[in-house]
Design a protein around this motif. Structure first.
Motif, PDB file in Angstrom:
ATOM      1  N   UNK A 175       0.819  -1.138   0.183  1.00  0.00           N
ATOM      2  CA  UNK A 175      -0.044  -0.091  -0.148  1.00  0.00           C
ATOM      3  C   UNK A 175       0.877   1.281   0.027  1.00  0.00           C
ATOM      4  N   UNK A 176       1.620   1.418  -0.861  1.00  0.00           N
ATOM      5  CA  UNK A 176       2.411   2.884  -1.035  1.00  0.00           C
ATOM      6  C   UNK A 176       1.581   3.812  -1.390  1.00  0.00           C
ATOM      7  N   UNK A 177       1.913   5.257  -1.059  1.00  0.00           N
ATOM      8  CA  UNK A 177       1.119   6.407  -1.790  1.00  0.00           C
ATOM      9  C   UNK A 177       1.517   6.576  -3.186  1.00  0.00           C
ATOM     10  N   UNK A 178       2.822   6.498  -3.331  1.00  0.00           N
ATOM     11  CA  UNK A 178       3.709   7.015  -4.614  1.00  0.00           C
ATOM     12  C   UNK A 178       4.589   5.822  -4.977  1.00  0.00           C
ATOM     13  N   UNK A 179       4.442   5.489  -6.133  1.00  0.00           N
ATOM     14  CA  UNK A 179       5.265   4.560  -6.856  1.00  0.00           C
ATOM     15  C   UNK A 179       6.016   5.211  -7.958  1.00  0.00           C
ATOM     16  N   UNK A 180       7.464   5.299  -8.147  1.00  0.00           N
ATOM     17  CA  UNK A 180       8.231   5.558  -9.336  1.00  0.00           C
ATOM     18  C   UNK A 180       8.923   4.347  -9.820  1.00  0.00           C
ATOM     19  N   UNK A 181       8.278   4.242 -11.055  1.00  0.00           N
ATOM     20  CA  UNK A 181       8.833   3.089 -11.874  1.00  0.00           C
ATOM     21  C   UNK A 181       9.832   3.432 -13.030  1.00  0.00           C
ATOM     22  N   UNK A 182      10.922   3.109 -12.934  1.00  0.00           N
ATOM     23  CA  UNK A 182      11.969   3.505 -13.797  1.00  0.00           C
ATOM     24  C   UNK A 182      11.714   3.881 -15.318  1.00  0.00           C
ATOM     25  N   UNK A 183      10.948   2.615 -15.784  1.00  0.00           N
ATOM     26  CA  UNK A 183      10.741   3.008 -17.133  1.00  0.00           C
ATOM     27  C   UNK A 183       9.336   1.751 -17.282  1.00  0.00           C
ATOM     28  N   UNK A 184       8.572   2.232 -18.015  1.00  0.00           N
ATOM     29  CA  UNK A 184       7.427   1.370 -18.637  1.00  0.00           C
ATOM     30  C   UNK A 184       8.051   0.745 -19.976  1.00  0.00           C
ATOM     31  N   UNK A 185       8.510  -0.503 -19.925  1.00  0.00           N
ATOM     32  CA  UNK A 185       9.096  -1.169 -21.005  1.00  0.00           C
ATOM     33  C   UNK A 185       8.124  -2.085 -21.788  1.00  0.00           C
ATOM     34  N   UNK A 186       6.886  -2.655 -21.244  1.00  0.00           N
ATOM     35  CA  UNK A 186       6.190  -3.589 -21.683  1.00  0.00           C
ATOM     36  C   UNK A 186       4.950  -3.473 -21.553  1.00  0.00           C
ATOM     37  N   UNK A 187       3.895  -4.210 -21.860  1.00  0.00           N
ATOM     38  CA  UNK A 187       2.709  -4.070 -21.864  1.00  0.00           C
ATOM     39  C   UNK A 187       2.236  -4.762 -20.200  1.00  0.00           C
TER      40      UNK A 187
END
Length: 569
Positions: free
Chosen positions: A390-402
């Motif tokens: 249950x994080x409030x904010x998530x940073x994903x380094x890169x969206x690479x795939x579906x």
């Protein structure tokens, strides 16, 4: 007659520092900087200045020449020397440690090639051992070290034989020999000199590229590569092995790519280096990304983004849920912008988590997780697992795939704010990219909160920039108010900017925020061109226009904007 002889009457009998100043090789500021580092490290000031790239070997040798009244010897002068002179009295260990090489003797005098010909202790030690008067000779330090390696053998073999010995490939495959060679003082000194010089001069990357006949060393300054050094190709194996040892990589593996990290203390603070090694035609190609935390500050002012873009970006980061994207090509500063946004958040009452590959900088108060593809720990798998915390904010380094895109959308729909990056050329193209990945239009419009597309351009050096009038064609095309006397700026070059005309970089960006009209276009399946036209009609300032405004403000040049954006308007 060289420059040293031309000024011999001025600099003879001076100290090295005095001679460097009088000859104009180093100014007072550079010498003071060298003295400070010399005190901190215990090294001689000449070694410090060489390591920092503030003094060249040629200038140092010519200054010694001017002080002593001796000619600077070159390779042709030393070609006829085939064996050590008086090895029983001046041993190999002393020669290597003192970097003092006996050359020829005659009439009670012994000519000695010295890396520091002003070192009285070394000269007196040789005189005591040989009973002969020492005549000090001058040459470039790299030439002296190469001569020593050629003439004086290691316990088993010479350094050159270890690197490229008579056994050819057999020597290359001997990991123990590579370890021994990489531990030799000249190789350690060479690697340290390259690394320290890169940090001190503000380089972002170090490229070590073996060719057929030489080993090229290039630094990247403000996004542009510049060759700074060239080494004998015979040191390639030793130098790369040394870097592998520092990065804890397998020095015997030369067929597969390897990645690692190095942490070094440079002038009292830690600097991280991200190491990438890839096999090439003439040897392994090494790239080190310099991550100097002491010079990095995640502040919007340092990014150079327009005030309106900063306000809009901050607004969407304050939202409780949705997806915020930063797009651009590789090396356009996307991660730095996201880091800046994260550091501006109130992390005391929000659970902020990042998923990165790799983690470039550590952020206080934020949980950072490293992707490990080798054990199946991918972006998608980590993102799916993190949702249970249950994080409030998530940073994903890169969206690479579906898979990653779909999980990010589901996270946004269930009340999380997701930040990520895409590789697209414009903000509008990010929408069509997600559509191509398989994200349905109705989901896209439900979760997308904003897209920031950016490029990096070089900043003009304020010490040497020159103003010039705006061409009439540009005034007509863009409708400038001629009463304001618009002007552009031209790069010239000065010592402050390494004669490039630029110093540092800034981001130019466009920010797309969905409006009701844009939502309808997206739901109708419109392409990126139609989406961009509507975004402009709704008030978006394009990257090219933002770059043009930066050029008119004297922050960059129109040529830089054209190079980065391509004149897209």
């Amino acid at each position: 007659m060289n420059e040293g002889y031309a000024r011999l009457g001025i600099v003879s009998n001076m100290t090295l520092e005095e001679a460097l100043a009088v000859r104009g090789v180093c100014d007072a500021r550079v010498l003071e900087r060298g003295r400070i580092v010399s005190v901190e490290t215990g090294q001689d000031i000449s070694a410090v200045l060489l390591q920092l790239g503030l003094l060249t070997e040629t200038d140092l040798a010519e200054t010694y020449s001017a002080i002593l009244g001796r000619t600077v010897l070159d390779g042709s002068d030393l070609a006829g020397i085939e064996r050590p002179l008086r090895p029983e009295q001046v041993g190999a260990h002393f020669v290597r440690a003192a970097r003092a090489l006996p050359l020829v003797e005659g009439e009670g005098a012994l000519s000695v090639l010295m890396a520091d010909p002003l070192d009285d202790f070394v000269a007196e030690a040789i005189e005591a051992a040989t009973g002969m008067r020492v005549q000090r000779e001058v040459a470039r330090i790299s030439l002296i070290e190469a001569m020593i390696e050629r003439l004086y053998e290691n316990p088993d073999e010479t350094a050159e034989e270890a690197a490229n010995g008579e056994d050819g490939d057999q020597s290359e495959d001997d990991a123990d020999r590579l370890k021994d060679l990489a531990s030799e003082a000249p190789i350690i000194r060479l690697v340290n000199q390259i690394v320290f010089r890169a940090v001190e001069t503000g380089a972002s990357d170090i490229h070590i590229e073996p060719g057929e006949n030489r080993l090229a060393v290039r630094f990247r300054y403000d996004g542009v590569l510049q060759e700074v050094d060239s080494q004998n190709v015979r040191v390639t194996s030793a130098l790369i092995s040394r870097i592998k040892i520092m990065a804890r990589l397998d020095i015997a593996e030369r067929r597969l790519p390897q990645d690692g990290r190095i942490k070094l203390a440079v002038r009292g603070h830690d600097v991280d280096f991200r190491v990438s090694i890839v096999p090439g035609l003439h040897g392994e190609i090494v790239v080190l990304r310099v991550l100097d935390r002491s010079v990095v500050r995640f502040e919007y002012e340092r990014l150079g983004l327009a005030d309106a873009v900063v306000v809009a970006f901050r607004d969407v980061l304050d939202l409780p849920n949705g997806i915020v994207l930063v797009t651009g090509p590789t090396g356009s500063g996307k991660t730095t912008t996201l880091y800046t946004g994260l550091t501006g958040m109130n992390v005391s009452d929000r659970n902020v988590v990042t998923i990165e590959d790799p983690i470039e900088y550590q952020l206080a108060g934020i949980n950072q997780i490293q992707v490990r593809a080798g054990i199946g720990l991918s972006f998608a798998r980590l993102l799916r697992s993190l949702l249970r915390q249950d994080p409030d904010v998530i940073m994903v380094g890169e969206i690479r795939d579906i898979e990653t895109a779909q999980i990010a959308v589901q996270a946004a729909l269930t009340g999380h704010l997701v930040l990520s990056t895409l590789h697209t050329n414009s903000a509008a193209a990010a929408i069509t990219r997600l559509r191509d990945m398989g994200v349905e239009d109705y989901l896209l419009t439900a979760v997308l909160r904003g897209v920031l597309a950016q490029r990096l351009v070089r900043r003009l050096c304020v010490s040497c920039r020159v103003a010039e009038p705006v061409p009439e064609a540009l005034i007509t095309r863009f409708g400038f108010d001629q009463r304001e006397e618009p002007r552009l700026w031209r790069a010239t070059g000065c010592p402050h900017c390494r004669q490039t005309g630029y110093r540092g970089r800034l981001a130019i960006a466009e920010f797309l925020r969905p409006t009701p009209a844009l939502v309808q276009l997206i739901l109708s399946g419109a392409d990126s061109s139609a989406i961009e036209r509507q975004a402009v009609a709704d008030g978006m300032v394009t990257m090219f226009r933002a770059g043009l405004m930066a050029a008119l403000a004297g922050e960059t040049t129109i040529e830089e904007v054209g190079r980065a954006v391509g004149g897209e308007e």
